[in-house]
Design a protein around this motif. Structure first.
Motif, PDB file in Angstrom:
ATOM      1  N   LYS A  97      73.384  83.177  69.033  1.00 25.43           N
ATOM      2  CA  LYS A  97      73.066  82.257  70.127  1.00 25.43           C
ATOM      3  C   LYS A  97      73.749  80.927  69.867  1.00 25.43           C
ATOM      4  O   LYS A  97      73.679  80.391  68.759  1.00 25.43           O
ATOM      5  N   VAL A  98      74.415  80.397  70.873  1.00 27.49           N
ATOM      6  CA  VAL A  98      75.107  79.113  70.751  1.00 27.49           C
ATOM      7  C   VAL A  98      74.182  77.991  71.199  1.00 27.49           C
ATOM      8  O   VAL A  98      73.634  78.034  72.317  1.00 27.49           O
ATOM      9  N   LEU A  99      73.979  77.007  70.321  1.00 32.96           N
ATOM     10  CA  LEU A  99      73.200  75.820  70.675  1.00 32.96           C
ATOM     11  C   LEU A  99      74.178  74.699  70.992  1.00 32.96           C
ATOM     12  O   LEU A  99      74.921  74.229  70.125  1.00 32.96           O
ATOM     13  N   HIS A 100      74.203  74.292  72.252  1.00 33.57           N
ATOM     14  CA  HIS A 100      75.156  73.287  72.699  1.00 33.57           C
ATOM     15  C   HIS A 100      74.759  71.892  72.218  1.00 33.57           C
ATOM     16  O   HIS A 100      73.582  71.612  71.960  1.00 33.57           O
ATOM     17  N   VAL A 101      75.746  71.033  72.101  1.00 37.91           N
ATOM     18  CA  VAL A 101      75.513  69.660  71.649  1.00 37.91           C
ATOM     19  C   VAL A 101      74.455  68.982  72.513  1.00 37.91           C
ATOM     20  O   VAL A 101      73.584  68.265  72.010  1.00 37.91           O
ATOM     21  N   SER A 102      74.500  69.229  73.820  1.00 42.08           N
ATOM     22  CA  SER A 102      73.564  68.584  74.756  1.00 42.08           C
ATOM     23  C   SER A 102      72.121  69.023  74.525  1.00 42.08           C
ATOM     24  O   SER A 102      71.178  68.328  74.903  1.00 42.08           O
ATOM     25  N   GLU A 103      71.950  70.204  73.887  1.00 36.53           N
ATOM     26  CA  GLU A 103      70.601  70.722  73.620  1.00 36.53           C
ATOM     27  C   GLU A 103      70.112  70.373  72.218  1.00 36.53           C
ATOM     28  O   GLU A 103      68.954  70.638  71.876  1.00 36.53           O
ATOM     29  N   ASN A 104      70.985  69.795  71.423  1.00 34.36           N
ATOM     30  CA  ASN A 104      70.678  69.534  70.017  1.00 34.36           C
ATOM     31  C   ASN A 104      70.279  68.064  69.838  1.00 34.36           C
ATOM     32  O   ASN A 104      71.067  67.171  70.117  1.00 34.36           O
ATOM     33  N   PRO A 105      69.064  67.796  69.363  1.00 36.35           N
ATOM     34  CA  PRO A 105      68.633  66.396  69.206  1.00 36.35           C
ATOM     35  C   PRO A 105      69.418  65.635  68.136  1.00 36.35           C
ATOM     36  O   PRO A 105      69.487  64.411  68.176  1.00 36.35           O
ATOM     37  N   ALA A 106      69.990  66.359  67.167  1.00 34.05           N
ATOM     38  CA  ALA A 106      70.746  65.688  66.100  1.00 34.05           C
ATOM     39  C   ALA A 106      72.017  66.469  65.791  1.00 34.05           C
ATOM     40  O   ALA A 106      72.147  67.074  64.726  1.00 34.05           O
ATOM     41  N   PRO A 107      72.976  66.480  66.722  1.00 31.90           N
ATOM     42  CA  PRO A 107      74.210  67.246  66.493  1.00 31.90           C
ATOM     43  C   PRO A 107      75.053  66.646  65.378  1.00 31.90           C
ATOM     44  O   PRO A 107      75.115  65.423  65.222  1.00 31.90           O
ATOM     45  N   LEU A 108      75.708  67.507  64.619  1.00 35.74           N
ATOM     46  CA  LEU A 108      76.545  67.058  63.503  1.00 35.74           C
ATOM     47  C   LEU A 108      77.934  66.699  64.029  1.00 35.74           C
ATOM     48  O   LEU A 108      78.476  67.394  64.887  1.00 35.74           O
ATOM     49  N   VAL A 109      78.487  65.616  63.512  1.00 41.22           N
ATOM     50  CA  VAL A 109      79.803  65.142  63.942  1.00 41.22           C
ATOM     51  C   VAL A 109      80.700  64.962  62.720  1.00 41.22           C
ATOM     52  O   VAL A 109      80.238  64.515  61.665  1.00 41.22           O
ATOM     53  N   PHE A 165      94.446  70.224  60.763  1.00 46.26           N
ATOM     54  CA  PHE A 165      93.493  70.892  61.649  1.00 46.26           C
ATOM     55  C   PHE A 165      92.200  71.260  60.931  1.00 46.26           C
ATOM     56  O   PHE A 165      92.215  71.776  59.814  1.00 46.26           O
ATOM     57  N   ILE A 166      91.083  70.991  61.609  1.00 38.85           N
ATOM     58  CA  ILE A 166      89.772  71.342  61.062  1.00 38.85           C
ATOM     59  C   ILE A 166      88.846  71.771  62.198  1.00 38.85           C
ATOM     60  O   ILE A 166      88.857  71.165  63.282  1.00 38.85           O
ATOM     61  N   VAL A 167      88.075  72.816  61.954  1.00 35.09           N
ATOM     62  CA  VAL A 167      87.069  73.308  62.898  1.00 35.09           C
ATOM     63  C   VAL A 167      85.789  73.532  62.107  1.00 35.09           C
ATOM     64  O   VAL A 167      85.821  74.085  60.996  1.00 35.09           O
ATOM     65  N   CYS A 168      84.653  73.090  62.660  1.00 34.41           N
ATOM     66  CA  CYS A 168      83.378  73.191  61.944  1.00 34.41           C
ATOM     67  C   CYS A 168      82.272  73.681  62.882  1.00 34.41           C
ATOM     68  O   CYS A 168      82.365  73.544  64.108  1.00 34.41           O
ATOM     69  N   CYS A 169      81.231  74.234  62.288  1.00 32.09           N
ATOM     70  CA  CYS A 169      80.024  74.564  63.049  1.00 32.09           C
ATOM     71  C   CYS A 169      78.870  74.727  62.074  1.00 32.09           C
ATOM     72  O   CYS A 169      79.063  74.790  60.851  1.00 32.09           O
ATOM     73  N   VAL A 170      77.665  74.808  62.608  1.00 32.71           N
ATOM     74  CA  VAL A 170      76.461  75.068  61.811  1.00 32.71           C
ATOM     75  C   VAL A 170      75.953  76.457  62.187  1.00 32.71           C
ATOM     76  O   VAL A 170      75.921  76.814  63.371  1.00 32.71           O
ATOM     77  N   LEU A 171      75.579  77.248  61.181  1.00 32.30           N
ATOM     78  CA  LEU A 171      75.055  78.595  61.413  1.00 32.30           C
ATOM     79  C   LEU A 171      73.679  78.691  60.770  1.00 32.30           C
ATOM     80  O   LEU A 171      73.547  78.567  59.543  1.00 32.30           O
ATOM     81  N   LYS A 172      72.652  78.902  61.591  1.00 29.47           N
ATOM     82  CA  LYS A 172      71.276  78.921  61.097  1.00 29.47           C
ATOM     83  C   LYS A 172      70.664  80.321  61.179  1.00 29.47           C
ATOM     84  O   LYS A 172      70.919  81.057  62.121  1.00 29.47           O
ATOM     85  N   GLY A 173      69.849  80.639  60.159  1.00 30.05           N
ATOM     86  CA  GLY A 173      69.107  81.895  60.184  1.00 30.05           C
ATOM     87  C   GLY A 173      69.646  82.975  59.271  1.00 30.05           C
ATOM     88  O   GLY A 173      69.264  84.139  59.402  1.00 30.05           O
ATOM     89  N   VAL A 226      79.621  71.806  66.691  1.00 30.59           N
ATOM     90  CA  VAL A 226      79.962  70.603  65.929  1.00 30.59           C
ATOM     91  C   VAL A 226      81.180  69.947  66.567  1.00 30.59           C
ATOM     92  O   VAL A 226      82.183  70.618  66.850  1.00 30.59           O
ATOM     93  N   ARG A 227      81.077  68.649  66.812  1.00 28.08           N
ATOM     94  CA  ARG A 227      82.173  67.895  67.407  1.00 28.08           C
ATOM     95  C   ARG A 227      83.039  67.286  66.315  1.00 28.08           C
ATOM     96  O   ARG A 227      82.533  66.709  65.351  1.00 28.08           O
ATOM     97  N   VAL A 228      84.353  67.443  66.453  1.00 25.62           N
ATOM     98  CA  VAL A 228      85.318  66.760  65.591  1.00 25.62           C
ATOM     99  C   VAL A 228      85.958  65.674  66.434  1.00 25.62           C
ATOM    100  O   VAL A 228      86.518  65.951  67.504  1.00 25.62           O
ATOM    101  N   VAL A 229      85.848  64.424  65.977  1.00 31.04           N
ATOM    102  CA  VAL A 229      86.328  63.280  66.766  1.00 31.04           C
ATOM    103  C   VAL A 229      87.311  62.450  65.944  1.00 31.04           C
ATOM    104  O   VAL A 229      87.349  62.531  64.710  1.00 31.04           O
ATOM    105  N   ASP A 230      88.111  61.639  66.633  1.00 30.62           N
ATOM    106  CA  ASP A 230      89.005  60.723  65.922  1.00 30.62           C
ATOM    107  C   ASP A 230      88.241  59.454  65.558  1.00 30.62           C
ATOM    108  O   ASP A 230      87.041  59.322  65.834  1.00 30.62           O
TER     109      ASP A 230
END
Length: 443
Positions: free
Chosen positions: A182-194, A207-215, A413-417
């Motif tokens: 199940k994908v938890l979108h940034v808008s649904e996450n109270p504390a999204p990782l950046v 190049f870097i790509v990240c995400c959090v995987l729970k469970g 997970v958002r990767v920003v400049d």
């Protein structure tokens, strides 16, 4: 040549090979044909059907960088084939018969303009097993007759399953429901990782790509060992010995956000590598190079092997890439090592996943897709084995029938400049498509 085991005909101008080779070298195990002008494979290599079987021991066939426009179904006539490389050719289709190669474990089809765009994307991002399963299941480009035969086989299998279980349909539904994400979108996450990226990485490892995987559940049996082994295998296969991408996995509970991906000089970058004391990056590389050279001497090999093959990737770099946490600690030093600070343990339930590359962003995404699939498969296996083992109450509560259907949760997970502008968001709507045939994604 009755005793010939390996034949290297690479970098010539060969347009075809005849069946005489199969008769002349019956013990051949390795045939290297890259950099020629071959147009069909196996082409004339295989003599007309009949005993004895041609090339009964041939396990490696390398025909990359040719002009191969046809990969024949008779490739399945090579009973010992384990490795097939037809990268950078002119293939438009892959034969379903590839799935009938009984021992095929590694196959490289990159650099071919396949008609089936979904298959082409899988070729660039998935392991051989997933590609073969796609072809076996009747992917586009497969003939109607083959599809009909596969449908017949599938019905026969389903019939047998119903006969064996008494309720095959229900079992099939339950089996399919176990492998969910199940994908938890940034808008649904109270504390999204950046992750904030500095401009300096552009010249080192952009190049870097990240995400959090729970469970995840790494407690049962050898689940943790299998998890680490899976990561090593991905580094060898899809990451091409870390030369195109590197994976890092962290215990989320030990990751102090926000994170910054940047560069540091070799004599300033400090990290506590897995299983070692804190050390400067330049000293770590020197230490690893000495270990690699000692290993090479002990094994009396001409070339360095094992985990030290990728040390040269940082040769000549003025700065080294690193991922730094909110406390200023380096938790990742790609492509070399992770930090012991965020080490995965049996008790780890939630992961922070990171893939870096100096090649392309898409490669990062494709590797991450495959990593999530493999973790989901391991998680299902761990849960099933734990359910059947009847261990302690706490583990049974976590892994009992009520929890078998719970999906893993992937948090975006958002990767920003440095100005906060979005560079990449993973997983986006188009991500995880390369593994969609094996994974159910709830968005």
């Amino acid at each position: 040549f009755p005793q010939l085991r390996s034949l290297n005909l690479s970098a010539n101008r060969l347009r075809e090979l005849g069946p005489g080779l199969a008769r002349a070298a019956p013990q051949l195990q390795e045939l290297l044909l890259s950099g020629n002008r071959l147009r069909a494979l196996p082409g004339g290599l295989l003599p007309p059907a009949g005993p004895p079987a041609p090339f009964p021991l041939l396990s490696r066939l390398d025909a990359a960088d040719n002009e191969v426009a046809e990969l024949g179904a008779d490739i399945a006539a090579l009973p010992a084939l384990k490795s097939l490389d037809v990268a950078n050719n002119q293939l438009r289709e892959l034969p379903a018969a590839l799935a009938d190669c009984p021992r095929l474990k590694e196959a490289n089809f990159r650099g071919n303009q396949l008609r089936d765009k979904r298959l082409e994307k899988m070729v660039n991002g998935c392991q051989t097993k997933a590609i073969l399963e796609y072809l076996r299941a009747g992917g586009r480009g497969k003939g109607k007759a083959d599809s009909a035969r596969e449908d017949a086989r599938k019905k026969k299998r389903e019939k047998q399953q119903k006969k064996d279980s008494g309720d095959g349909e229900q079992d099939e539904v339950e089996e399919a429901s176990k492998l969910l994400v199940k994908v938890l979108h940034v808008s649904e996450n109270p504390a999204p990782l950046v992750v904030k990226v500095s401009p300096g990485v552009k010249d080192v490892r952009a190049f870097i790509v990240c995400c959090v995987l729970k469970g995840v559940n790494l407690k049962p049996g050898n689940a943790l060992k299998r998890f680490l082994s899976m990561q090593t295998k991905l580094h060898e296969d899809i990451c091409e010995k870390r030369t195109v991408a590197t994976i890092a996995t962290h215990d989320l509970q030990l990751v102090k956000a926000p994170l910054a991906y940047g560069v540091q000089p070799p004599d300033e970058l400090k990290i506590t590598p897995l299983g070692r004391k804190e050390i400067k990056a330049k000293d770590l590389l020197r230490q690893l190079q000495l270990e690699a050279e000692e290993q090479r001497k002990q094994k009396k090999r001409q070339n360095v092997s094992g985990l030290h093959k990728y040390l040269q990737l940082l040769d000549g770099k003025d700065n080294y890439p690193c991922l730094v946490d909110a406390e200023g600690a380096v938790i990742s030093f790609p492509p070399i090592t992770n930090s012991d600070k965020t080490k995965i343990r049996k008790e780890t339930r939630d992961l922070f996943l990171e893939v870096t590359s100096d090649t392309s962003l898409q490669i990062c995404k494709d590797v991450m897709d495959t990593l999530i699939l493999k973790i989901a498969e391991l998680n299902r296996s761990a849960l099933e084995s734990k359910e059947g083992s009847g261990s302690d109450m706490e583990s049974d509560a976590l892994c009992g029938p009520g929890n078998m259907n719970l999906p893993l949760v992937v948090e975006q997970v958002r990767v920003v400049d440095t100005d906060g502008n979005l560079k990449v968001l993973y997983p986006s709507k188009t991500d995880l498509a390369t593994v969609s045939s094996l994974l159910t994604v709830i968005r």
